[in-house]
Design a protein around this motif. Structure first.
Motif, PDB file in Angstrom:
ATOM      1  N   GLU A   1     -28.396   8.641-105.682  1.00  0.00           N
ATOM      2  CA  GLU A   1     -26.971   8.861-105.430  1.00  0.00           C
ATOM      3  C   GLU A   1     -26.315   9.420-106.687  1.00  0.00           C
ATOM      4  N   ALA A   2     -25.507  10.452-106.520  1.00  0.00           N
ATOM      5  CA  ALA A   2     -24.744  11.037-107.625  1.00  0.00           C
ATOM      6  C   ALA A   2     -23.402  11.508-107.087  1.00  0.00           C
ATOM      7  N   ASP A   3     -22.332  11.041-107.701  1.00  0.00           N
ATOM      8  CA  ASP A   3     -20.973  11.439-107.310  1.00  0.00           C
ATOM      9  C   ASP A   3     -20.719  11.182-105.822  1.00  0.00           C
ATOM     10  N   GLY A   4     -21.255  10.075-105.341  1.00  0.00           N
ATOM     11  CA  GLY A   4     -21.028   9.677-103.965  1.00  0.00           C
ATOM     12  C   GLY A   4     -21.917  10.350-102.942  1.00  0.00           C
ATOM     13  N   ASN A   5     -22.816  11.216-103.384  1.00  0.00           N
ATOM     14  CA  ASN A   5     -23.718  11.911-102.477  1.00  0.00           C
ATOM     15  C   ASN A   5     -25.126  11.353-102.603  1.00  0.00           C
ATOM     16  N   HIS A   6     -25.737  11.052-101.458  1.00  0.00           N
ATOM     17  CA  HIS A   6     -27.112  10.567-101.460  1.00  0.00           C
ATOM     18  C   HIS A   6     -28.084  11.715-101.258  1.00  0.00           C
ATOM     19  N   TYR A   7     -29.273  11.561-101.805  1.00  0.00           N
ATOM     20  CA  TYR A   7     -30.314  12.570-101.665  1.00  0.00           C
ATOM     21  C   TYR A   7     -31.667  11.874-101.682  1.00  0.00           C
ATOM     22  N   LEU A   8     -32.677  12.607-101.273  1.00  0.00           N
ATOM     23  CA  LEU A   8     -34.051  12.117-101.266  1.00  0.00           C
ATOM     24  C   LEU A   8     -34.786  12.734-102.446  1.00  0.00           C
ATOM     25  N   GLN A   9     -35.448  11.902-103.221  1.00  0.00           N
ATOM     26  CA  GLN A   9     -36.158  12.399-104.406  1.00  0.00           C
ATOM     27  C   GLN A   9     -37.656  12.165-104.305  1.00  0.00           C
ATOM     28  N   LEU A  10     -38.419  13.263-104.370  1.00  0.00           N
ATOM     29  CA  LEU A  10     -39.866  13.191-104.536  1.00  0.00           C
ATOM     30  C   LEU A  10     -40.148  12.794-105.971  1.00  0.00           C
ATOM     31  N   ASN A  11     -41.039  11.806-106.138  1.00  0.00           N
ATOM     32  CA  ASN A  11     -41.271  11.266-107.478  1.00  0.00           C
ATOM     33  C   ASN A  11     -42.760  10.965-107.650  1.00  0.00           C
ATOM     34  N   ASN A  12     -43.582  11.989-107.620  1.00  0.00           N
ATOM     35  CA  ASN A  12     -45.025  11.800-107.766  1.00  0.00           C
ATOM     36  C   ASN A  12     -45.423  11.777-109.229  1.00  0.00           C
ATOM     37  N   LYS A  13     -46.032  10.665-109.648  1.00  0.00           N
ATOM     38  CA  LYS A  13     -46.307  10.442-111.067  1.00  0.00           C
ATOM     39  C   LYS A  13     -47.671  10.936-111.507  1.00  0.00           C
ATOM     40  N   VAL A  14     -48.615  11.069-110.569  1.00  0.00           N
ATOM     41  CA  VAL A  14     -49.952  11.556-110.898  1.00  0.00           C
ATOM     42  C   VAL A  14     -50.352  12.612-109.878  1.00  0.00           C
ATOM     43  N   HIS A  15     -51.309  13.462-110.252  1.00  0.00           N
ATOM     44  CA  HIS A  15     -51.625  14.616-109.426  1.00  0.00           C
ATOM     45  C   HIS A  15     -52.339  14.251-108.135  1.00  0.00           C
ATOM     46  N   TYR A  16     -52.909  13.070-108.032  1.00  0.00           N
ATOM     47  CA  TYR A  16     -53.569  12.691-106.787  1.00  0.00           C
ATOM     48  C   TYR A  16     -52.673  11.825-105.898  1.00  0.00           C
ATOM     49  N   ASP A  17     -51.376  11.751-106.189  1.00  0.00           N
ATOM     50  CA  ASP A  17     -50.401  11.222-105.238  1.00  0.00           C
ATOM     51  C   ASP A  17     -50.066  12.308-104.220  1.00  0.00           C
ATOM     52  N   GLY A  18     -49.637  11.891-103.050  1.00  0.00           N
ATOM     53  CA  GLY A  18     -49.141  12.828-102.053  1.00  0.00           C
ATOM     54  C   GLY A  18     -47.951  12.224-101.341  1.00  0.00           C
ATOM     55  N   ALA A  19     -46.925  13.022-101.061  1.00  0.00           N
ATOM     56  CA  ALA A  19     -45.728  12.519-100.379  1.00  0.00           C
ATOM     57  C   ALA A  19     -45.036  13.678 -99.695  1.00  0.00           C
ATOM     58  N   GLU A  20     -44.856  13.570 -98.397  1.00  0.00           N
ATOM     59  CA  GLU A  20     -44.200  14.640 -97.661  1.00  0.00           C
ATOM     60  C   GLU A  20     -43.354  14.059 -96.540  1.00  0.00           C
ATOM     61  N   VAL A  21     -42.397  14.844 -96.073  1.00  0.00           N
ATOM     62  CA  VAL A  21     -41.589  14.526 -94.900  1.00  0.00           C
ATOM     63  C   VAL A  21     -41.863  15.612 -93.872  1.00  0.00           C
ATOM     64  N   ARG A  22     -42.069  15.188 -92.623  1.00  0.00           N
ATOM     65  CA  ARG A  22     -42.375  16.139 -91.556  1.00  0.00           C
ATOM     66  C   ARG A  22     -41.528  15.844 -90.331  1.00  0.00           C
ATOM     67  N   SER A  23     -41.508  16.790 -89.407  1.00  0.00           N
ATOM     68  CA  SER A  23     -40.903  16.530 -88.100  1.00  0.00           C
ATOM     69  C   SER A  23     -41.813  15.583 -87.330  1.00  0.00           C
ATOM     70  N   THR A  24     -41.230  14.555 -86.756  1.00  0.00           N
ATOM     71  CA  THR A  24     -42.021  13.582 -86.003  1.00  0.00           C
ATOM     72  C   THR A  24     -42.674  14.227 -84.787  1.00  0.00           C
ATOM     73  N   ASP A  25     -41.926  15.042 -84.080  1.00  0.00           N
ATOM     74  CA  ASP A  25     -42.423  15.699 -82.872  1.00  0.00           C
ATOM     75  C   ASP A  25     -42.597  17.190 -83.119  1.00  0.00           C
ATOM     76  N   PRO A  26     -43.413  17.843 -82.313  1.00  0.00           N
ATOM     77  CA  PRO A  26     -43.495  19.302 -82.410  1.00  0.00           C
ATOM     78  C   PRO A  26     -42.125  19.928 -82.195  1.00  0.00           C
ATOM     79  N   LEU A  27     -41.894  21.052 -82.836  1.00  0.00           N
ATOM     80  CA  LEU A  27     -40.621  21.749 -82.718  1.00  0.00           C
ATOM     81  C   LEU A  27     -40.557  22.535 -81.408  1.00  0.00           C
ATOM     82  N   PRO A  28     -39.349  22.793 -80.906  1.00  0.00           N
ATOM     83  CA  PRO A  28     -39.239  23.633 -79.703  1.00  0.00           C
ATOM     84  C   PRO A  28     -39.658  25.068 -80.020  1.00  0.00           C
TER      85      PRO A  28
END
Length: 474
Positions: A190-217
């Motif tokens: 959070e900064a200045d009242g705005n929330h955001y999502l932060q990727l924070n991978n500390k080592v190269h063999y970490d993995g973190a992603e966000v995807r669409s749950t369902d297939p797109l139209p």
């Protein structure tokens, strides 16, 4: 069999996600502090030391959360139709991420995809290269088989839905989590009242992603804001460690070559994904996997000199590996078994007939701390890629490219079997004894979007995401 000299000369363009591939003809805000700044009011972290438990579902299934996700976000306000599109979903990351979730061990076992972590491509190619090493007296990986190399560590995953109706899914990966206490990570900041999502991978063999749950139209527009913080490239005019903790990071066991089982170095490639569309449900994998599943992509791969990538500086392509903004469509002709299909690249006004000397060309270079609005659209005939913000060479600018996915065609564009093109199928792994078809005429490939760090042997750093929108036809 490729010669040692050929493979080693090519190694510089094979390691990262943008890695070199031949090209063929095609159609034509706010800022944040420097990387050392403390993240203000970061909340909702997934605990990195959560206890690991054995899998409760077959390995082919995505693990489910063991705690109740946060309540769904409220519906967005009614939206007027804009240019024939209506806002269906919008995520601003006001709700916290779930806590107390255990990591589930991934025991692999998905051999239907040859590029899975224990896929036939790695098993059989490793054996073939081992035989070559013995004949040539080459010292490679000490492991005699690929499964032996893979068995030197354990893989763990987390997966959970988020947002209204759970339209987003988080996919996290960590290696030897019970021992290391690490793992791929997203935080709510959070900064200045705005929330955001932060990727924070500390080592190269970490993995973190966000995807669409369902297939797109069949028609959609995905839009979000992306703020690179620290994910490689030059720092204060110097490359230092390309954004890594040290210079010992290895891309093993998945990134070896046709001449040696010795793993390639990972630190020479670092980056992240602004946004991409893939042809199957994604989760963090080895980087060879995603090279064969991307349709269109906006990403960045920081590669140390001598760099394999080029960047359009407004008048010409310059050889440059720092902060490239790559806007790519993958061609329908199968390319490299390691790096995937040829690229169609956006630069100098749109998609071009070549990618800069048969390697790679980027539209411009991003600036750490600047916020970029990124859009990928699929309409009835075209994929449209767009990114707006302040760039190193172009200043405040919008880069845009449109490509006819049938005429080109773009790799695996068909959402249904009825749309599948004729004469595009091949068996590129036949020499390895793998019966895999690249594009069967009765196949269908859904569109999923993904952003973050999908690699489990490359990339570490910090990137912020916000205001993820899904627009659809009324």
């Amino acid at each position: 069999m490729d010669t040692v000299g050929t493979i080693m000369a090519a190694a510089m363009i094979l390691g990262g996600c943008g890695g070199g591939s031949s090209s063929i003809s095609s159609d034509a805000s706010s800022t944040v502090g420097p990387p050392t700044e403390a993240v203000p009011s970061v909340t909702g972290a997934l605990p990195v030391a959560a206890e690991a438990v054995p899998p409760t579902a077959p390995p082919s299934e995505t693990p489910h959360p063991e705690t109740t996700p946060p309540p769904p976000a409220p519906d967005p306000a009614p939206s007027a139709v804009v240019d024939g599109w209506i806002l269906k979903e919008k995520e601003t990351f006001e709700a916290p991420l779930p806590t107390g979730m255990a990591w589930t061990q991934d025991t692999y076992g998905r051999p239907e995809d040859p590029w899975d972590e224990d896929g036939d491509f790695f098993l059989k190619n490793y054996d073939k290269v081992k035989q070559f090493e013995r004949r040539e007296g080459i010292t490679g990986n000490s492991a005699e088989t690929f499964l032996e190399a893979l068995g030197t560590f354990s893989s763990f995953r987390k997966s959970f839905s988020y947002g209204k109706r759970g339209w987003l899914t988080f996919e996290l990966y960590g290696r030897d989590v019970p021992q290391t206490g690490s793992g791929g990570e997203f935080l709510i900041g959070e900064a200045d009242g705005n929330h955001y999502l932060q990727l924070n991978n500390k080592v190269h063999y970490d993995g973190a992603e966000v995807r669409s749950t369902d297939p797109l139209p069949s028609e959609y527009r995905i839009r979000l804001k992306v703020t690179p913080i620290s994910a490689g490239g030059r720092d204060g005019g110097q490359w230092r460690n390309n954004g890594y903790s040290d210079k010992n990071e290895s891309a093993g066991p998945w990134r070896f070559t046709n001449a040696s089982t010795q793993p390639l170095e990972a630190w020479k490639e670092n980056g992240f994904y602004f946004l991409t569309i893939v042809d199957t449900q994604p989760m963090p994998h080895n980087n060879v996997w995603i090279h064969h599943h991307r349709k269109v992509v906006i990403d960045s791969d920081n590669n140390v000199p001598p760099s394999w990538s080029k960047i359009w500086d407004g008048g010409k392509l310059v050889t440059e590996g720092s902060h490239p903004v790559s806007m790519l469509a993958l061609d329908g002709n199968f390319g490299s078994i390691w790096t995937g299909n040829p690229f169609h690249c956006v630069y100098n006004g749109g998609f071009q007939k070549n990618c800069g000397g048969n390697v790679h060309a980027a539209a411009d270079a991003y600036i750490n701390g600047e916020t970029y609005t990124v859009t990928i659209e699929r309409n009835k005939t075209h994929y449209v890629l767009e990114i707006s913000g302040k760039f190193r060479f172009g200043g405040e600018k919008t880069y845009r490219g449109e490509i006819d996915f049938r005429k080109t065609p773009v790799w695996h564009y068909n959402n249904t079997a009825a749309e599948a093109p004729k004469g595009r199928n091949s068996r590129p792994l036949k020499d390895l004894g793998i019966d895999w078809n690249s594009w069967p005429e009765d196949s269908a490939y859904p569109d999923y979007f993904m952003f973050g760090d999908p690699h489990i042997a490359h990339y570490e750093g910090t990137v912020r995401y916000d205001d993820v929108e899904l627009w659809v036809r009324p």
